[in-house]
Design a protein around this motif. Structure first.
Motif, short mmCIF file in Angstrom:
data_model
loop_
_atom_site.label_atom_id
_atom_site.label_comp_id
_atom_site.label_asym_id
_atom_site.label_seq_id
_atom_site.Cartn_x
_atom_site.Cartn_y
_atom_site.Cartn_z
N SER A 106 0.83 -1.21 0.00
CA SER A 106 0.00 0.00 0.00
C SER A 106 0.86 1.26 0.00
CB SER A 106 -0.91 0.00 1.23
OG SER A 106 -1.56 1.22 1.37
N GLN A 107 0.35 2.31 -0.64
CA GLN A 107 1.04 3.60 -0.65
C GLN A 107 0.39 4.59 0.31
OE1 GLN A 107 3.94 4.05 -2.40
NE2 GLN A 107 3.66 1.85 -2.67
N PHE A 108 -0.57 4.12 1.11
CA PHE A 108 -1.24 4.98 2.08
C PHE A 108 -0.24 5.48 3.13
CE2 PHE A 108 -3.27 5.52 6.20
CZ PHE A 108 -4.33 6.36 5.90
N ILE A 109 -0.32 6.77 3.48
CA ILE A 109 0.54 7.34 4.51
C ILE A 109 -0.35 7.90 5.61
CG2 ILE A 109 2.27 9.09 5.06
CD1 ILE A 109 3.25 8.90 2.19
N ALA B 254 -4.42 -1.58 12.23
CA ALA B 254 -3.82 -1.99 13.51
C ALA B 254 -2.72 -1.06 13.99
CB ALA B 254 -3.28 -3.42 13.39
N GLY B 255 -2.25 -0.15 13.14
CA GLY B 255 -1.27 0.85 13.58
C GLY B 255 0.04 0.25 14.04
N ILE B 256 0.45 0.58 15.26
CA ILE B 256 1.71 0.06 15.80
C ILE B 256 1.49 -1.16 16.68
CG2 ILE B 256 2.87 2.30 15.67
CD1 ILE B 256 2.33 2.69 18.64
N GLN C 204 5.18 2.20 6.67
CA GLN C 204 6.08 2.36 7.81
C GLN C 204 5.48 1.77 9.08
OE1 GLN C 204 7.63 6.32 8.24
NE2 GLN C 204 8.70 5.86 10.14
N LEU C 205 4.20 2.06 9.31
CA LEU C 205 3.53 1.49 10.48
C LEU C 205 3.48 -0.03 10.38
CD1 LEU C 205 0.52 3.94 11.04
CD2 LEU C 205 2.66 3.83 12.32
N PHE C 206 3.25 -0.53 9.18
CA PHE C 206 3.20 -1.98 8.96
C PHE C 206 4.51 -2.64 9.36
CE2 PHE C 206 4.67 -5.14 5.80
CZ PHE C 206 3.90 -6.23 6.21
N GLN C 207 5.61 -2.03 9.00
CA GLN C 207 6.92 -2.60 9.34
C GLN C 207 7.12 -2.63 10.85
OE1 GLN C 207 9.48 -0.06 7.02
NE2 GLN C 207 9.18 -1.25 5.14
N PHE D 120 -0.53 -12.23 12.52
CA PHE D 120 0.22 -11.89 11.31
C PHE D 120 -0.17 -10.49 10.85
CE2 PHE D 120 -0.78 -16.38 11.55
CZ PHE D 120 0.47 -16.97 11.47
N ALA D 121 0.81 -9.74 10.36
CA ALA D 121 0.56 -8.40 9.83
C ALA D 121 0.43 -8.45 8.32
CB ALA D 121 1.70 -7.46 10.22
N SER D 122 -0.46 -7.63 7.78
CA SER D 122 -0.67 -7.55 6.34
C SER D 122 -0.75 -6.08 5.94
CB SER D 122 -1.96 -8.28 5.94
OG SER D 122 -2.21 -8.16 4.55
N ASN D 123 0.02 -5.69 4.92
CA ASN D 123 0.06 -4.30 4.48
C ASN D 123 -1.03 -4.08 3.43
OD1 ASN D 123 2.44 -2.20 2.69
ND2 ASN D 123 0.88 -1.63 4.15
N GLY D 124 -2.12 -3.41 3.82
CA GLY D 124 -3.20 -3.18 2.88
C GLY D 124 -4.45 -2.67 3.56
N THR D 125 -5.54 -2.66 2.81
CA THR D 125 -6.85 -2.21 3.28
C THR D 125 -7.85 -3.34 3.10
OG1 THR D 125 -7.58 -1.40 1.13
CG2 THR D 125 -6.26 0.12 2.49
N ILE D 126 -9.09 -3.06 3.42
CA ILE D 126 -10.14 -4.07 3.25
C ILE D 126 -10.23 -4.53 1.80
CG2 ILE D 126 -12.11 -2.53 2.78
CD1 ILE D 126 -12.22 -5.31 5.41
N ASP D 127 -9.85 -3.67 0.87
CA ASP D 127 -9.88 -4.03 -0.55
C ASP D 127 -8.77 -5.00 -0.91
OD1 ASP D 127 -12.11 -2.41 -1.32
OD2 ASP D 127 -10.82 -0.64 -1.20
#
Length: 235
Positions: A2-5, A41-43, A66-69, A84-91
């Motif tokens: 994701s490119q969301f900031i 989920a943020g941090i 960055q938050l995902f990492q 588990f963490a996943s970088n993305g949105t509901i889409d």
């Protein structure tokens, strides 16, 4: 990826609110079950507490790279099992991914098309699954702080109910933190700060939240600075 900031800077501050997060944990734990999706989920500060509930698998969905990492690192550092963490949105989810519990904890107010978001979330919720939303309450409490951290709105019971699709029935809808509401009102009318200080967060969390935990049920959860909705997907 994701490119969301995420524009907010408050996550580390509110991660210090241990009493508040424990209050939420106690209120929510009976509704958390099975396969869990935590949106935004943020941090991972909520994840670390709520993962004490009974669950099978926990997916932390976070659009900010960055938050995902940091979230991935937090899950590993805290040894949270089957999380588990996943970088993305509901889409980003596959159509066949279904969950028993979906959480939006101080997240929905950051999403411009909130009803569209909740409709999409409902499609990933199993029948008899729980949708849990916690959000800041009362538009009349909207301050420059809300705007600075990317809030589109605050909610009351009616406006939060309005985002639900027809296949979600409400089983709990309460205001929380009655004492915190008075503090927020004081900030809006007197202090007019764009962001609380760490000292203010600690005073609120250490002294006001414990009082709210006792008073909220006595006054029937009739007012507060946050609103909690638990909905269940119909069969």
């Amino acid at each position: 990826m994701s490119q969301f900031i995420y524009v907010g800077t408050e996550l580390e501050l509110f991660a210090q609110a241990k009493n508040w997060k424990d209050y939420l944990r106690v209120l929510l734990r009976r509704y958390i079950k099975g396969n869990v999706l935590e949106v935004g989920a943020g941090i991972g500060s909520n994840t670390r507490l709520l993962c004490r509930s009974q669950y099978q698998k926990w997916i932390c969905l976070e659009p900010d790279t960055q938050l995902f990492q940091g979230l991935e690192s937090s899950i590993k550092a805290n040894g949270i099992i089957d999380c588990f963490a996943s970088n993305g949105t509901i889409d980003s989810l596959q159509e066949e991914q279904l969950f028993d519990t979906i959480l939006y904890l101080d997240v929905l107010e950051h999403i411009k098309r909130d009803r569209e978001e909740v409709i999409k979330a409902s499609r990933h919720l199993k029948p008899d699954g729980n949708l849990i939303i916690v959000a800041p309450a009362h538009q009349w409490l909207f301050t420059p702080f809300d705007a600075a951290i990317g809030h589109y709105r605050r909610y009351n019971k009616q406006t939060l109910k309005a985002v639900l699709p027809d296949d979600i029935e409400i089983i709990k809808l309460n205001y929380l933190d009655c004492v915190g509401l008075l503090a927020s009102l004081g900030n809006k009318l007197v202090l007019k700060q764009s962001q609380p200080t760490l000292k203010q967060i600690k005073v609120w969390d250490r002294f006001m939240v414990p009082i709210s935990r006792k008073l909220d049920p006595i006054i029937g959860y009739s007012f507060g600075k946050s609103v909690l909705l638990v909905g269940r997907k119909k069969f």
